[in-house]
Design a protein around this motif. Structure first.
Motif, PDB file in Angstrom:
ATOM      1  N   GLY A 125      63.489  20.144  43.017  1.00 46.52           N
ATOM      2  CA  GLY A 125      62.859  21.442  42.793  1.00 46.52           C
ATOM      3  C   GLY A 125      63.814  22.600  42.982  1.00 46.52           C
ATOM      4  N   LEU A 126      64.951  22.341  43.614  1.00 49.06           N
ATOM      5  CA  LEU A 126      65.974  23.376  43.799  1.00 49.06           C
ATOM      6  C   LEU A 126      66.806  23.613  42.545  1.00 49.06           C
ATOM      7  CD1 LEU A 126      67.487  22.863  47.357  1.00 49.06           C
ATOM      8  CD2 LEU A 126      66.684  24.996  46.378  1.00 49.06           C
ATOM      9  N   LEU A 127      66.707  22.722  41.563  1.00 49.55           N
ATOM     10  CA  LEU A 127      67.567  22.828  40.387  1.00 49.55           C
ATOM     11  C   LEU A 127      67.497  24.194  39.695  1.00 49.55           C
ATOM     12  CD1 LEU A 127      69.683  21.469  38.614  1.00 49.55           C
ATOM     13  CD2 LEU A 127      67.802  20.526  37.242  1.00 49.55           C
ATOM     14  N   PRO A 128      66.313  24.783  39.467  1.00 50.03           N
ATOM     15  CA  PRO A 128      66.311  26.110  38.841  1.00 50.03           C
ATOM     16  C   PRO A 128      67.089  27.150  39.638  1.00 50.03           C
ATOM     17  CG  PRO A 128      64.124  25.160  38.773  1.00 50.03           C
ATOM     18  CD  PRO A 128      64.958  24.261  39.651  1.00 50.03           C
ATOM     19  N   ILE A 129      67.061  27.045  40.957  1.00 44.68           N
ATOM     20  CA  ILE A 129      67.802  27.991  41.789  1.00 44.68           C
ATOM     21  C   ILE A 129      69.301  27.728  41.693  1.00 44.68           C
ATOM     22  CG2 ILE A 129      68.218  28.677  44.184  1.00 44.68           C
ATOM     23  CD1 ILE A 129      65.183  28.519  44.569  1.00 44.68           C
ATOM     24  N   VAL A 130      69.689  26.460  41.664  1.00 45.56           N
ATOM     25  CA  VAL A 130      71.105  26.112  41.494  1.00 45.56           C
ATOM     26  C   VAL A 130      71.629  26.699  40.190  1.00 45.56           C
ATOM     27  CG1 VAL A 130      72.720  24.200  41.149  1.00 45.56           C
ATOM     28  CG2 VAL A 130      70.911  23.994  42.852  1.00 45.56           C
ATOM     29  N   VAL A 131      70.875  26.511  39.112  1.00 43.67           N
ATOM     30  CA  VAL A 131      71.287  27.018  37.801  1.00 43.67           C
ATOM     31  C   VAL A 131      71.312  28.548  37.807  1.00 43.67           C
ATOM     32  CG1 VAL A 131      70.723  27.090  35.341  1.00 43.67           C
ATOM     33  CG2 VAL A 131      70.448  24.951  36.630  1.00 43.67           C
ATOM     34  N   ALA A 132      70.287  29.165  38.393  1.00 45.50           N
ATOM     35  CA  ALA A 132      70.243  30.635  38.441  1.00 45.50           C
ATOM     36  C   ALA A 132      71.437  31.210  39.194  1.00 45.50           C
ATOM     37  CB  ALA A 132      68.934  31.098  39.081  1.00 45.50           C
ATOM     38  N   VAL A 133      71.807  30.586  40.299  1.00 48.96           N
ATOM     39  CA  VAL A 133      72.968  31.071  41.061  1.00 48.96           C
ATOM     40  C   VAL A 133      74.238  30.930  40.223  1.00 48.96           C
ATOM     41  CG1 VAL A 133      74.432  30.633  43.081  1.00 48.96           C
ATOM     42  CG2 VAL A 133      71.943  30.714  43.335  1.00 48.96           C
ATOM     43  N   GLY A 134      74.399  29.799  39.538  1.00 47.88           N
ATOM     44  CA  GLY A 134      75.567  29.615  38.676  1.00 47.88           C
ATOM     45  C   GLY A 134      75.635  30.647  37.563  1.00 47.88           C
ATOM     46  N   VAL A 135      74.500  30.931  36.920  1.00 48.42           N
ATOM     47  CA  VAL A 135      74.465  31.926  35.843  1.00 48.42           C
ATOM     48  C   VAL A 135      74.770  33.312  36.407  1.00 48.42           C
ATOM     49  CG1 VAL A 135      73.002  33.071  34.130  1.00 48.42           C
ATOM     50  CG2 VAL A 135      72.910  30.577  34.378  1.00 48.42           C
ATOM     51  N   ALA A 136      74.154  33.660  37.541  1.00 45.34           N
ATOM     52  CA  ALA A 136      74.413  34.968  38.154  1.00 45.34           C
ATOM     53  C   ALA A 136      75.886  35.110  38.539  1.00 45.34           C
ATOM     54  CB  ALA A 136      73.508  35.167  39.368  1.00 45.34           C
ATOM     55  N   ASP A 137      76.479  34.034  39.058  1.00 44.83           N
ATOM     56  CA  ASP A 137      77.911  34.070  39.383  1.00 44.83           C
ATOM     57  C   ASP A 137      78.726  34.384  38.132  1.00 44.83           C
ATOM     58  OD1 ASP A 137      77.344  33.356  42.014  1.00 44.83           O
ATOM     59  OD2 ASP A 137      78.049  31.284  41.802  1.00 44.83           O
ATOM     60  N   ALA A 138      78.368  33.747  37.013  1.00 47.29           N
ATOM     61  CA  ALA A 138      79.113  33.959  35.767  1.00 47.29           C
ATOM     62  C   ALA A 138      78.958  35.389  35.254  1.00 47.29           C
ATOM     63  CB  ALA A 138      78.656  32.968  34.699  1.00 47.29           C
ATOM     64  N   LEU A 139      77.793  35.999  35.489  1.00 49.07           N
ATOM     65  CA  LEU A 139      77.556  37.357  34.993  1.00 49.07           C
ATOM     66  C   LEU A 139      78.145  38.420  35.905  1.00 49.07           C
ATOM     67  CD1 LEU A 139      73.960  37.036  33.535  1.00 49.07           C
ATOM     68  CD2 LEU A 139      76.174  36.776  32.387  1.00 49.07           C
ATOM     69  N   GLY A 140      78.515  38.028  37.118  1.00 46.98           N
ATOM     70  CA  GLY A 140      79.310  38.898  37.969  1.00 46.98           C
ATOM     71  C   GLY A 140      78.547  39.851  38.854  1.00 46.98           C
ATOM     72  N   GLU A 141      79.286  40.831  39.318  1.00 47.78           N
ATOM     73  CA  GLU A 141      78.779  41.795  40.279  1.00 47.78           C
ATOM     74  C   GLU A 141      77.541  42.491  39.740  1.00 47.78           C
ATOM     75  OE1 GLU A 141      80.346  45.755  42.605  1.00 47.78           O
ATOM     76  OE2 GLU A 141      81.818  44.306  41.882  1.00 47.78           O
ATOM     77  N   GLY A 142      76.553  42.630  40.594  1.00 44.29           N
ATOM     78  CA  GLY A 142      75.327  43.323  40.214  1.00 44.29           C
ATOM     79  C   GLY A 142      74.252  42.416  39.651  1.00 44.29           C
ATOM     80  N   ALA A 143      74.584  41.169  39.361  1.00 48.11           N
ATOM     81  CA  ALA A 143      73.578  40.244  38.844  1.00 48.11           C
ATOM     82  C   ALA A 143      72.688  39.791  39.991  1.00 48.11           C
ATOM     83  CB  ALA A 143      74.237  39.040  38.176  1.00 48.11           C
ATOM     84  N   SER A 144      71.384  39.909  39.796  1.00 49.29           N
ATOM     85  CA  SER A 144      70.438  39.467  40.808  1.00 49.29           C
ATOM     86  C   SER A 144      69.464  38.472  40.183  1.00 49.29           C
ATOM     87  CB  SER A 144      69.694  40.660  41.425  1.00 49.29           C
ATOM     88  OG  SER A 144      68.967  41.361  40.434  1.00 49.29           O
ATOM     89  N   ILE A 145      68.781  37.731  41.049  1.00 50.74           N
ATOM     90  CA  ILE A 145      67.902  36.648  40.598  1.00 50.74           C
ATOM     91  C   ILE A 145      66.467  36.960  40.989  1.00 50.74           C
ATOM     92  CG2 ILE A 145      67.398  34.181  40.765  1.00 50.74           C
ATOM     93  CD1 ILE A 145      70.362  33.839  41.719  1.00 50.74           C
ATOM     94  N   VAL A 146      65.588  36.872  39.998  1.00 49.51           N
ATOM     95  CA  VAL A 146      64.153  36.942  40.256  1.00 49.51           C
ATOM     96  C   VAL A 146      63.675  35.502  40.341  1.00 49.51           C
ATOM     97  CG1 VAL A 146      61.910  37.648  39.387  1.00 49.51           C
ATOM     98  CG2 VAL A 146      63.910  39.102  38.999  1.00 49.51           C
ATOM     99  N   TRP A 147      63.206  35.098  41.514  1.00 52.41           N
ATOM    100  CA  TRP A 147      62.793  33.720  41.733  1.00 52.41           C
ATOM    101  C   TRP A 147      61.848  33.291  40.629  1.00 52.41           C
ATOM    102  CZ3 TRP A 147      58.182  31.222  42.211  1.00 52.41           C
ATOM    103  CH2 TRP A 147      58.219  29.922  42.699  1.00 52.41           C
ATOM    104  N   PRO A 148      62.020  32.097  40.080  1.00 50.00           N
ATOM    105  CA  PRO A 148      63.161  31.214  40.278  1.00 50.00           C
ATOM    106  C   PRO A 148      64.151  31.237  39.132  1.00 50.00           C
ATOM    107  CG  PRO A 148      61.377  29.959  39.313  1.00 50.00           C
ATOM    108  CD  PRO A 148      60.911  31.402  39.415  1.00 50.00           C
TER     109      PRO A 148
END
Length: 194
Positions: free
Chosen positions: A45-68
């Motif tokens: 169930g953590l997979l969407p969060i893992v992917v979201a963190v990876g995508v946010a990392d790629a988009l750089g500074e200022g990228a934030s995540i709306v769960w999930p």
């Protein structure tokens, strides 16, 4: 595992809860990644969060995540993620992480929870192929980190980019709506609401 399938446009895509996700030709990075995490199904169930963190990392500074599964830049949704999987009590057979990043423009959506945006809105004009390489690199690192080291580092990275922390939210459950203050996630990646 690791197979990546891309598309140049999307005319019948869907997001969570059947919401539509459309993309004009050449305006969006659209990929699906096949994964086979060697984790118990309850941890998957953590997979969407893992992917979201990876995508946010790629988009750089200022990228934030709306769960999930939504990524914001400047308060506008620039990316969405949909993870699906096949699992039983023994383990996860397969999972697919579908990722869409608005690069040149954002679609017009009537039912969007967040105003749609695109990387071009902040002056970025990345080549989609280069963005894909960067995105897959960051996703691969976060995925490997999660599978090999467990959820702690991923949950900490999510908390640092959590767009909902401290905000009031309404959660729709079968037969009721619950209103509260978002308080991060638990160890399984489930939203906590106070």
């Amino acid at each position: 595992e690791g197979t990546v399938v891309g598309a140049d446009r999307q005319s019948a895509g869907r997001g969570r809860r059947g919401r539509s996700w459309l993309a004009a030709r050449g305006h969006t990075l659209l990929v699906s990644v096949l994964l086979r995490p060697g984790v118990p199904p309850v941890d998957a169930g953590l997979l969407p969060i893992v992917v979201a963190v990876g995508v946010a990392d790629a988009l750089g500074e200022g990228a934030s995540i709306v769960w999930p599964n939504d990524i914001l830049l400047g308060g506008r949704k620039v990316a969405g993620i949909l993870c699906e999987m096949s699992a039983d009590q023994e383990g996860v057979d397969w999972a697919v992480a579908g990722i869409g990043v608005n690069v040149r423009s954002a679609p017009d959506l009537d039912d969007a929870r967040w105003s749609p945006g695109a990387l071009a809105d902040r002056g970025d004009h990345p080549v989609r192929a280069e963005l894909l390489v960067d995105l897959l690199d960051h996703l691969g690192r976060r995925y490997t980190e999660w599978v090999e080291r467990g959820p702690e580092v991923i949950l900490d990275a999510f908390a640092a980019r959590d767009a909902l922390a401290g905000r009031t939210a309404t959660v729709s459950l079968p037969g009721e709506e619950v209103v509260g203050t978002c308080a991060g996630t638990d160890d399984l990646g489930r939203l906590r609401l106070r």
